[in-house]
Design a protein around this motif. Structure first.
Motif, PDB file in Angstrom:
ATOM      1  N   ASP A 514       3.235 -13.785   9.285  1.00  0.00           N
ATOM      2  CA  ASP A 514       4.311 -14.560   8.671  1.00  0.00           C
ATOM      3  C   ASP A 514       5.090 -15.239   9.801  1.00  0.00           C
ATOM      4  O   ASP A 514       5.796 -14.587  10.572  1.00  0.00           O
ATOM      5  N   ARG A 515       4.980 -16.573   9.909  1.00  0.00           N
ATOM      6  CA  ARG A 515       5.610 -17.288  11.014  1.00  0.00           C
ATOM      7  C   ARG A 515       7.130 -17.162  10.991  1.00  0.00           C
ATOM      8  O   ARG A 515       7.763 -17.115  12.048  1.00  0.00           O
ATOM      9  N   ASP A 516       7.704 -17.101   9.783  1.00  0.00           N
ATOM     10  CA  ASP A 516       9.160 -16.940   9.699  1.00  0.00           C
ATOM     11  C   ASP A 516       9.592 -15.596  10.285  1.00  0.00           C
ATOM     12  O   ASP A 516      10.601 -15.509  11.005  1.00  0.00           O
ATOM     13  N   GLN A 517       8.852 -14.539   9.983  1.00  0.00           N
ATOM     14  CA  GLN A 517       9.176 -13.230  10.556  1.00  0.00           C
ATOM     15  C   GLN A 517       9.000 -13.235  12.072  1.00  0.00           C
ATOM     16  O   GLN A 517       9.791 -12.618  12.799  1.00  0.00           O
ATOM     17  N   ARG A 519       9.442 -15.713  14.100  1.00  0.00           N
ATOM     18  CA  ARG A 519      10.617 -16.374  14.694  1.00  0.00           C
ATOM     19  C   ARG A 519      11.850 -15.488  14.575  1.00  0.00           C
ATOM     20  O   ARG A 519      12.677 -15.438  15.488  1.00  0.00           O
ATOM     21  N   GLU A 520      11.991 -14.819  13.448  1.00  0.00           N
ATOM     22  CA  GLU A 520      13.160 -13.958  13.238  1.00  0.00           C
ATOM     23  C   GLU A 520      13.189 -12.809  14.243  1.00  0.00           C
ATOM     24  O   GLU A 520      14.243 -12.441  14.758  1.00  0.00           O
ATOM     25  N   ASP A 585      11.840 -26.939  20.380  1.00  0.00           N
ATOM     26  CA  ASP A 585      11.503 -26.176  19.172  1.00  0.00           C
ATOM     27  C   ASP A 585      10.641 -24.996  19.575  1.00  0.00           C
ATOM     28  O   ASP A 585       9.711 -25.123  20.385  1.00  0.00           O
ATOM     29  N   ASP A 587       8.222 -23.198  18.314  1.00  0.00           N
ATOM     30  CA  ASP A 587       6.762 -23.253  18.184  1.00  0.00           C
ATOM     31  C   ASP A 587       6.154 -24.234  19.188  1.00  0.00           C
ATOM     32  O   ASP A 587       5.106 -23.954  19.799  1.00  0.00           O
TER      33      ASP A 587
END
Length: 853
Positions: A514-517, A519-520, A585, A587
């Motif tokens: 999960d890319r959001d996780q 980053r989080e 950014d 990523d």
């Protein structure tokens, strides 16, 4: 120390005292009719024969009347008193400081106080009341100096007032409170300058739980009375706290302290209230007054409570040395009043300052006060004592105390479990640390990546990477959708490159994140590095041109943005659409770092150089963050080092260390370069190391450790042994159980002991060096061969050959570690000792046995 104030329990009659000081009602009976303590009598009888001799101040006080009923209808009297007092005080302070009256330290506070003051002044009755209250104390003093004037006979008006008060008393006793209020209002109309109707009216309002009105009535009564008993101020302070007006409560307590100056509970209450409204400096002043040397002796419990509260406030105000001093003063001067709370807080401060040996002395001195009937300490003190015993090297005693915690509920003592586990890690008891950390796993607030990483460190030392993989396998079964767990498991599995199935599973875990996780959790770069590690060389080759293309695209868009802002190249500017994609950014930046590291891994130094230099071209416009720029400079240092440009590599290393002073990798790289490029650790590096040490707060001891060690190594390289010794010994105070620190400190002491002309100092340093070498050997029980060699080498360096010889012999007899063997070095040094003693046959025998190829 618990707060001096409690919340109202919701009972219909709010008469529960909420202050430490005495808060009983001002009078013993509900109502009284005598007015001997009032400021004047409004009767129309005969005047006293000495009336013409009354002072002008008394006349001013009598004529400064106000309509009490109007003020009661207006309400918020206590609030207006506070606003008036704040504005007046601020005005006086401002005048003395060159500030306009009514203006406080901040513009917002000044406007608020002026607004409140103006609201009061718009009401003439309120203004008269405020002026009268402000002058009441001084007028009362002058009156008392002239003596009380004789009363005239009761007039008809006085008798009517007495009759109304009697009727109100009867109505109050019957519970007819509304009728009693009407009678008391009538009393106020007939005797506006009498305080008693207001006092009795306040009692009625208390019975009906109308506490705001009761407080207003008391406030009016205090202005009309010649002198106010402290108990009345205390009662008003309690009411003010109950209605949430803490500033007025402080006002009342301050008034009471004028006639009751040595009521220490009053001072503690004021300190508590000041702390609750954010006035910590004033709170500290109140408590310091209680604890000053010339105050009369008082109850030990009050001294104890004041000391504990003061220590906590000092601590919160970053004055931790004063907090420590206040508690030690309590222990020295009032040992009979010391309890477990005082000792516990003092121990916590000593542990924070790493004064572990002093804790043992404190516990011994306070034993009778803190030990229970069975002679055992409270659990928190016992466990903290165990931590200190571990830190001073008394491992068995310390573990015995720590074991008391193991059987307890971790949810109740979670902080102790965490602190003890950290201490066990410091002293090398990783199995015990793992046991303590695992007890916290069932707790939701601790079951997070921080605790997982702590456990990973312990498990890797205890059972190796197989144990780490098993640990994260269990976590993955419980949290299959957690990105951090998946990445950590894949990282552990990647340590077994020979196992094809294991590597395949690690790749599978990395593909479905999960890319959001990611980053989080802030693990983008870790994920990128791990993905790169799991790719084959053919797969990695594709990454480099993709990264170069990405950078070319970013640079082209940068040029287009510049043209667009300048308005030139109108056709290009008109067709340009900003997609808001930036190199900063997360990523995008991770992809660039990934491309550069792949190029370095594959040996394509030129490609890596192009990627890093193009990316660094964005740093001039504040597009990249400080950390991102430092990461690129680290890669540039690697590129320069591989190209043989050690000067540029060292310069970039030093620049990165300004941002990441605790990077062991960077310091090792800089010192490794010094072998072929001595200037890498020149004066500039030494100054950098000292600057990094100074810039790190002394409160963050562990954060200072790496810069201190680095500074010591740099000065060792430059033969500055005195500075190196100071740095290493400072690091030793922070991490006394770190074998690298103890070894470095021992070596610096050995060199200083052979270069110092002071014989006493030289012997002291030499003995301490040998003790630290023995300590290093004890901290590494799995490496007995290394420990024995270091001790023998230290004795040999000092010229104590007779002591070094048997230890060299023990070193030769001990089994060597699998990864390192010092047998040849020990044999050669032992042969030198034999040769010096003219025992050439023994020297040849040793060389023949251990150094023959």
């Amino acid at each position: 120390h618990s707060p001096a104030m409690d919340d109202d329990d919701g009972a219909p009659r709010a008469r529960k005292p909420v202050l430490r000081v005495h808060t009983s009602r001002p009078s013993s009976s509900p109502f009284t009719t005598g007015r001997g303590d009032d400021s004047s009598d409004d009767g129309d009888g005969e005047e006293n024969e000495d009336e013409d001799e009354e002072s002008s101040d008394d006349d001013a006080h009598k004529t400064a009347t106000f309509d009490g009923l109007e003020l009661l209808r207006h309400g918020r009297i206590a609030h207006e008193v506070v606003a008036y007092e704040r504005a007046s005080t601020s005005g006086a302070r401002g005048a003395s400081d060159g500030i306009a009256p009514g203006v406080s330290g901040t513009r917002g506070d000044a406007k608020e106080m002026l607004r409140e003051l103006e609201l009061a002044k718009r009401n003439p009755t309120m203004a008269a009341f405020l002026r009268m209250g402000g002058a009441q104390d001084e007028i009362g003093k002058r009156r008392r100096g002239k003596g009380r004037r004789r009363r005239s006979a009761k007039s008809r008006n006085t008798m009517e007032v007495d009759a109304l008060m009697s009727d109100a008393t009867i109505l109050y006793a019957r519970g007819e409170f509304s009728s009693a209020v009407e009678k008391l209002h009538a009393c106020i109309v007939k005797a506006p300058n009498s305080s008693e109707p207001y006092e009795q009216l306040a009692l009625v309002y208390e019975e009906t739980n109308a506490l705001d009105k009761a407080l207003d009535c008391y406030s009016l009564a205090t202005v009309l009375k010649r002198s106010v008993d402290p108990s009345m101020w205390y009662r008003m302070a309690a009411l003010a706290v109950q209605v949430g007006n803490k500033e007025y409560a402080i006002h009342c307590l301050a008034k009471a302290s004028r006639s009751d100056p040595y009521n220490f509970e009053n001072k503690i209450d004021q300190a508590t209230l000041y702390a609750e409204i954010g006035e910590n400096k004033k709170a500290i002043e109140q408590l310091e007054w209680v604890l000053k040397d010339d105050t009369p002796s008082t109850d030990g419990a009050i001294i104890r409570d004041a000391t504990v509260m003061l220590a906590k406030m000092y601590y919160n105000a970053k004055m931790r040395d004063k907090a420590e001093y206040a508690l030690e003063r309590m222990l020295d001067r009032y040992p009979q009043h010391v309890d477990a709370t005082v000792v516990n807080i003092l121990i916590e401060l000593k542990i924070e300052f790493r004064k572990h040996a002093e804790v043992l002395n404190i516990v011994e001195r306070a034993y009778l006060n803190i030990a229970g009937d069975n002679g055992r300490f409270p659990l928190d003190i016992s466990v903290k004592l165990g931590q200190c015993l571990l830190q001073v090297g008394r491992i068995e005693d310390g573990v015995r105390h720590i074991d008391e915690l193991i059987d307890q509920d971790a949810s109740e003592y979670d902080d102790l479990f965490l602190d003890c586990a950290s201490t066990c890690v410091e002293v090398g008891l990783l199995q015990k640390a793992e046991q303590l950390y695992r007890a916290l796993l069932p707790l939701e607030e601790y079951n997070n990546p921080d605790l997982w990483q702590r456990l990973e460190k312990c498990i890797s030392q205890n059972r190796g990477m197989h144990g780490v993989a098993d640990f994260y396998e269990d976590l993955y079964e419980a949290y299959p959708d957690d990105a951090f767990v998946a990445v950590a498991l894949a990282d552990a599995l990647s340590k077994f490159p020979e196992d094809v199935e294991t590597i395949a599973r690690a790749r599978t875990l990395m593909y479905d994140l999960d890319r959001d996780q990611v980053r989080e959790y802030g693990i983008v770069l870790r994920v990128t590095a791990l993905q790169r590690k799991l790719l084959s060389e053919d797969e990695l080759t594709v990454i480099i041109p993709a990264t170069l293309t990405l950078l070319d695209d970013l640079m082209a868009k940068r040029e287009q943005r510049k043209l667009h802002r300048k308005g030139g190249a109108e056709a290009a500017a008109a067709s340009f659409i900003d997609d808001h994609v930036r190199i900063s950014d997360e990523d995008i930046f991770a992809s660039i770092i990934n491309g550069a590291e792949v190029a370095l891994r594959l040996g394509k130094i030129n490609d890596a150089n192009v990627i890093v230099n193009n990316a660094l071209s964005f740093s001039s416009g504040s597009i990249l963050t400080k950390e991102q720029t430092a990461s690129l400079r680290y890669l540039r240092a690697l590129v320069s080092y591989m190209n043989g440009d050690l000067h540029d590599a060292a310069t970039n290393c030093r620049n990165v260390l300004e941002v990441f002073p605790q990077s062991i990798t960077l310091w090792n790289m800089l010192m490794h370069m010094a072998v072929n490029y001595p200037r890498a650790l020149s004066v500039g590096a030494a100054k950098l190391a000292k600057r990094l040490v100074v810039s790190t707060s002394e409160d963050d001891g562990r954060k200072r450790l790496v810069p201190l060690m680095a500074s010591g190594y740099v000065h060792t390289w430059n033969k500055k042994w005195s500075i190196a010794m100071h740095d290493f010994l400072t690091a030793l105070a922070i991490a006394p159980n770190d074998p690298e620190v103890t070894l470095a400190a021992a070596i610096s002491l050995l060199h200083m002991s052979t270069h110092n002309a002071n014989e006493v100092q030289r012997h002291a340093w030499a003995l301490r060096a040998i003790v630290l070498l023995e300590r290093t050997a004890a901290l590494r029980p799995s490496r007995p061969h290394e420990g024995l060699y270091n001790i023998a080498r230290g004795l040999h360096h000092l010229g104590w050959s007779d002591l070094a010889r048997p230890i060299y012999e023990r070193c030769l007899e001990a089994p060597a570690e699998s990864d390192v063997s010092l047998r040849r070095e020990a044999a050669y040094n032992l042969s030198l000792i034999y040769r010096k003693a003219k025992a050439h046959d023994l020297a040849r025998a040793v060389l023949r046995k251990h150094l023959t190829i």
